[in-house]
Write an enzyme that holds these catalytic residues in place. Structure first.
Site, PDB file in Angstrom:
ATOM      1  CG  ASP A  56      -1.576   1.309   1.439  1.00 45.87           C
ATOM      2  OD1 ASP A  56      -2.573   1.556   0.649  1.00 45.87           O
ATOM      3  OD2 ASP A  56      -1.271   2.049   2.423  1.00 45.87           O
ATOM      4  CE1 TYR A  61       0.875   7.726   3.162  1.00 41.45           C
ATOM      5  CE2 TYR A  61       1.585   5.427   2.261  1.00 41.45           C
ATOM      6  CZ  TYR A  61       0.747   6.157   3.019  1.00 41.45           C
ATOM      7  OH  TYR A  61      -0.406   5.740   3.605  1.00 41.45           O
TER       8      TYR A  61
END
Length: 119
Positions: A56, A61
Site C-alpha cells: 500500500d 508519502y
C-alpha cells in the site's frame, strides 16, 4: 497466507499488506521512517516469502519518494506483486491537484507508475 476475493473483481488479495509510509523519508515523513531501497528490498523479500504480495502506498508519502523506493525494491518482480495507492491529498500547486476527481486520480496514477518504474 489467507487470500480474500476483492469484491467482484476476480482478484484475490492477501489478508495482510505492507504499508510504505516509512519508505523514502524527508520532511515530516522522517519521523515515521526513512527506509531506503536496500531496506525496502529486504522487507519485500520477507513479505513475499510469507505470501504477502500486496503493498500500500500514496502519492504524498515522502512526496512520491515512497513509490520510487518501492519501485526499486520490486524491480524485476513487478508481475508478482499488487500495489494499491491512494491519491486525494494535495500533490501539486494546481487547482485540480487535490481531491478525488477523475482528473486528479488519473494524474496521480500516471505519476505513481513513473515513480514505480513501470511506465
Amino acid at each position: 497466507m489467507e487470500y480474500r476475493q476483492l469484491g467482484k473483481s476476480g482478484l484475490k488479495v492477501p489478508a495482510l499488506c505492507l504499508g510504505t509510509a516509512t519508505f523514502g523519508g524527508g520532511a515530516v515523513f522522517d519521523q515515521w521512517g526513512n527506509t531506503d531501497i536496500k531496506e525496502a528490498t529486504r522487507l519485500v523479500d520477507i513479505c513475499l516469502e510469507a505470501g504477502v504480495n500486496m503493498f500500500d502506498s500514496a502519492d504524498i508519502y515522502s512526496a512520491g519518494a515512497a513509490e520510487t523506493v518501492l519501485g526499486g525494491a520490486i524491480k524485476g518482480r513487478r508481475d508478482k506483486v499488487l500495489i494499491s495507492t491512494k491519491a486525494t491529498f494535495r500533490f501539486g500547486d494546481g487547482p485540480n491537484d487535490v481531491g478525488s476527481s477523475r482528473y486528479h486520480l488519473i494524474k496521480s496514477c500516471e505519476g505513481a507508475l513513473r515513480r514505480l518504474g513501470t511506465k
